[in-house]
Design a protein around this motif. Structure first.
Motif, PDB file in Angstrom:
ATOM      1  N   TYR A   1       9.969  -3.662   3.163  1.00  0.00           N
ATOM      2  CA  TYR A   1       8.662  -3.852   3.832  1.00  0.00           C
ATOM      3  C   TYR A   1       7.499  -3.051   2.893  1.00  0.00           C
ATOM      4  N   PHE A   2       8.041  -1.936   2.443  1.00  0.00           N
ATOM      5  CA  PHE A   2       6.982  -1.007   1.745  1.00  0.00           C
ATOM      6  C   PHE A   2       7.547  -0.743   0.352  1.00  0.00           C
ATOM      7  N   PRO A   3       7.361  -1.255  -0.410  1.00  0.00           N
ATOM      8  CA  PRO A   3       8.202  -1.196  -1.758  1.00  0.00           C
ATOM      9  C   PRO A   3       7.755   0.120  -2.312  1.00  0.00           C
ATOM     10  N   ILE A   4       6.516   0.652  -2.082  1.00  0.00           N
ATOM     11  CA  ILE A   4       6.006   2.134  -2.870  1.00  0.00           C
ATOM     12  C   ILE A   4       6.116   3.131  -1.911  1.00  0.00           C
ATOM     13  N   ALA A   5       7.012   3.116  -0.789  1.00  0.00           N
ATOM     14  CA  ALA A   5       7.011   4.123   0.090  1.00  0.00           C
ATOM     15  C   ALA A   5       7.683   5.326  -0.339  1.00  0.00           C
ATOM     16  N   ARG A   6       7.272   6.474  -0.215  1.00  0.00           N
ATOM     17  CA  ARG A   6       7.855   7.905  -0.459  1.00  0.00           C
ATOM     18  C   ARG A   6       8.531   8.474   0.918  1.00  0.00           C
ATOM     19  N   LEU A   7       9.505   9.134   0.595  1.00  0.00           N
ATOM     20  CA  LEU A   7      10.159  10.045   1.735  1.00  0.00           C
ATOM     21  C   LEU A   7      10.131  11.555   1.502  1.00  0.00           C
ATOM     22  N   HIS A   8       9.599  12.220   2.349  1.00  0.00           N
ATOM     23  CA  HIS A   8       9.692  13.833   2.380  1.00  0.00           C
ATOM     24  C   HIS A   8      10.373  14.194   3.586  1.00  0.00           C
ATOM     25  N   VAL A   9      11.444  15.072   3.375  1.00  0.00           N
ATOM     26  CA  VAL A   9      12.258  15.506   4.493  1.00  0.00           C
ATOM     27  C   VAL A   9      11.708  16.994   4.763  1.00  0.00           C
TER      28      VAL A   9
ATOM     29  N   ILE B   1       2.263   6.129  -6.677  1.00  0.00           N
ATOM     30  CA  ILE B   1       3.033   5.172  -7.656  1.00  0.00           C
ATOM     31  C   ILE B   1       4.627   5.261  -7.754  1.00  0.00           C
ATOM     32  N   ASN B   2       5.018   6.412  -6.807  1.00  0.00           N
ATOM     33  CA  ASN B   2       6.390   6.692  -7.070  1.00  0.00           C
ATOM     34  C   ASN B   2       7.286   5.851  -5.996  1.00  0.00           C
ATOM     35  N   GLN B   3       8.568   5.390  -6.428  1.00  0.00           N
ATOM     36  CA  GLN B   3       9.162   4.373  -5.641  1.00  0.00           C
ATOM     37  C   GLN B   3       9.863   5.496  -4.621  1.00  0.00           C
ATOM     38  N   PHE B   4      10.331   4.612  -3.525  1.00  0.00           N
ATOM     39  CA  PHE B   4      10.964   5.383  -2.526  1.00  0.00           C
ATOM     40  C   PHE B   4      12.519   5.782  -3.176  1.00  0.00           C
ATOM     41  N   SER B   5      12.723   6.977  -3.054  1.00  0.00           N
ATOM     42  CA  SER B   5      13.980   7.467  -3.474  1.00  0.00           C
ATOM     43  C   SER B   5      14.638   8.660  -2.647  1.00  0.00           C
TER      44      SER B   5
ATOM     45  N   GLY C   1       0.860  -1.188   0.017  1.00  0.00           N
ATOM     46  CA  GLY C   1       0.078  -0.322   0.112  1.00  0.00           C
ATOM     47  C   GLY C   1       0.955   1.396  -0.073  1.00  0.00           C
ATOM     48  N   PRO C   2       0.256   2.275  -0.312  1.00  0.00           N
ATOM     49  CA  PRO C   2       1.043   3.876  -0.271  1.00  0.00           C
ATOM     50  C   PRO C   2       1.370   4.310   1.091  1.00  0.00           C
ATOM     51  N   LEU C   3       2.423   4.672   1.207  1.00  0.00           N
ATOM     52  CA  LEU C   3       2.843   5.100   2.467  1.00  0.00           C
ATOM     53  C   LEU C   3       3.945   6.168   2.557  1.00  0.00           C
ATOM     54  N   LEU C   4       3.584   7.172   3.208  1.00  0.00           N
ATOM     55  CA  LEU C   4       4.341   8.404   3.181  1.00  0.00           C
ATOM     56  C   LEU C   4       5.578   8.296   4.597  1.00  0.00           C
ATOM     57  N   PHE C   5       6.769   8.475   4.578  1.00  0.00           N
ATOM     58  CA  PHE C   5       7.503   8.695   5.753  1.00  0.00           C
ATOM     59  C   PHE C   5       7.874  10.165   5.631  1.00  0.00           C
ATOM     60  N   LEU C   6       7.615  10.769   6.509  1.00  0.00           N
ATOM     61  CA  LEU C   6       8.301  12.263   7.032  1.00  0.00           C
ATOM     62  C   LEU C   6       9.122  12.277   7.902  1.00  0.00           C
ATOM     63  N   CYS C   7      10.159  13.049   7.413  1.00  0.00           N
ATOM     64  CA  CYS C   7      11.469  12.891   8.225  1.00  0.00           C
ATOM     65  C   CYS C   7      12.162  14.399   8.569  1.00  0.00           C
ATOM     66  N   GLY C   8      12.333  14.605  10.009  1.00  0.00           N
ATOM     67  CA  GLY C   8      13.054  15.611  10.278  1.00  0.00           C
ATOM     68  C   GLY C   8      14.404  15.873   9.744  1.00  0.00           C
ATOM     69  N   GLU C   9      14.591  16.947   9.300  1.00  0.00           N
ATOM     70  CA  GLU C   9      15.961  16.970   8.707  1.00  0.00           C
ATOM     71  C   GLU C   9      17.208  17.038   9.746  1.00  0.00           C
ATOM     72  N   LEU C  10      16.860  17.232  10.986  1.00  0.00           N
ATOM     73  CA  LEU C  10      17.905  17.331  11.936  1.00  0.00           C
ATOM     74  C   LEU C  10      17.718  16.236  12.914  1.00  0.00           C
ATOM     75  N   SER C  11      16.921  15.362  12.593  1.00  0.00           N
ATOM     76  CA  SER C  11      16.707  14.037  13.183  1.00  0.00           C
ATOM     77  C   SER C  11      17.539  13.131  12.885  1.00  0.00           C
ATOM     78  N   HIS C  12      17.703  11.799  13.658  1.00  0.00           N
ATOM     79  CA  HIS C  12      18.749  10.930  13.220  1.00  0.00           C
ATOM     80  C   HIS C  12      17.659   9.540  13.149  1.00  0.00           C
ATOM     81  N   TYR C  13      16.548   9.495  13.163  1.00  0.00           N
ATOM     82  CA  TYR C  13      15.699   8.290  13.249  1.00  0.00           C
ATOM     83  C   TYR C  13      15.703   7.626  11.822  1.00  0.00           C
ATOM     84  N   ILE C  14      15.633   8.388  10.893  1.00  0.00           N
ATOM     85  CA  ILE C  14      15.475   7.843   9.533  1.00  0.00           C
ATOM     86  C   ILE C  14      16.936   8.397   8.850  1.00  0.00           C
ATOM     87  N   LYS C  15      17.890   7.401   8.510  1.00  0.00           N
ATOM     88  CA  LYS C  15      19.040   7.512   8.090  1.00  0.00           C
ATOM     89  C   LYS C  15      19.179   6.885   6.587  1.00  0.00           C
ATOM     90  N   ARG C  16      20.217   7.133   5.739  1.00  0.00           N
ATOM     91  CA  ARG C  16      20.346   6.745   4.473  1.00  0.00           C
ATOM     92  C   ARG C  16      20.291   5.114   4.519  1.00  0.00           C
TER      93      ARG C  16
END
Length: 261
Positions: free
Chosen positions: A220-228, A257-261, A196-211
């Protein structure tokens, strides 16, 4: 377990799918309220206290499967067949775990500043020391509790956040159990892939979502998207709510439909 919750009816006469808001560690149902008030224009909103938090019951068990099961029982109680879930930090892990329980009932997820990974075991040590110090000192006034916490915790935003759960000398989150079960809170158990569609929102100064987390996220989530969210730490919804709301609204409007990138 029957969770404490608030159901806010949509302002619309023909509302969209309900939105479930799930708070993070040491939080309560008010924490994502700024998002709820905005989305209430077009959605029913459910804000809840997870077990061992807020006004929900306490339990010696605290892992993501039992927390997700608690939320599922609430959704069944409310007869909600399909929904959108927004979760912050620990609440984001609960939301992701729910895709293993009811994959077909979740329309989309928004996960705020957390990844489906195991984190270092001692990242909240100073907070636990501060909470126990307040309890041991038998402090009952909030301003005195804040003064003592400042000996352990320097971030004023975290201090004010913690004090929201301090009432007449009592922490509304279950400190002993959170400490005892902390390995499960910072941990992660593998779940099936969810398409399913999933959006990760990440704080630029946070260390919880790293490269280095991205490969596991995509597994786990092939079509997830990330926005910082620029200039933010671990709680972008509190630091820049307008930016977060715009990001979520845009995500809801897209075809996912966009891939996580």
């Amino acid at each position: 377990m029957k969770l404490n919750f608030i159901l806010r009816q949509s302002d619309s006469t023909s509302p969209n799918l309900p939105i479930i808001l799930i708070h993070g560690l040491f939080g309560n149902l008010d924490n994502l309220g700024i998002l709820g008030r905005n989305f209430q224009k077009h959605h029913d909103i459910i804000q809840l206290d997870l077990r061992n938090h807020g006004l929900s019951p306490h339990s010696p068990e605290m892992n993501y499967f039992v927390m997700a099961q608690d939320v599922l029982e609430l959704l069944d109680q409310l007869k909600m067949e399909k929904m959108i879930i927004i979760g912050h930090s620990m609440g984001g892990k609960v939301a992701m775990t729910m895709t293993a329980l009811i994959p077909e009932r979740i329309k989309t997820l928004v996960i705020i500043d957390i990844a489906p990974v195991v984190y270092p075991l001692h990242r909240h040590n100073e907070i636990f020391m501060a909470l126990n110090a307040v309890t041991d000192a038998k402090i009952t006034q909030r301003h005195m509790a804040g003064k003592l916490i400042r000996n352990f915790v320097k971030d004023e935003n975290i201090i004010l956040f913690l004090l929201k759960s301090f009432h007449e000398g009592i922490w509304r989150f279950n400190v002993p159990v959170l400490w005892d079960q902390y390995q499960y809170i910072v941990g992660w158990e593998p779940i099936p892939t969810w398409q399913g569609p999933l959006l990760f929102l990440c704080g630029e100064l946070s260390h919880y979502i790293k490269r280095e987390h991205r490969e596991q996220i995509v597994s786990y989530f092939p079509i997830a998207r990330l926005h910082v969210i620029s200039g933010c730490g671990h709680s972008p919804h509190a630091e820049k709510p307008d930016v977060v709301l715009r990001s979520i609204h845009r995500f809801f409007e897209k075809t996912y439909i966009n891939q996580f990138s």
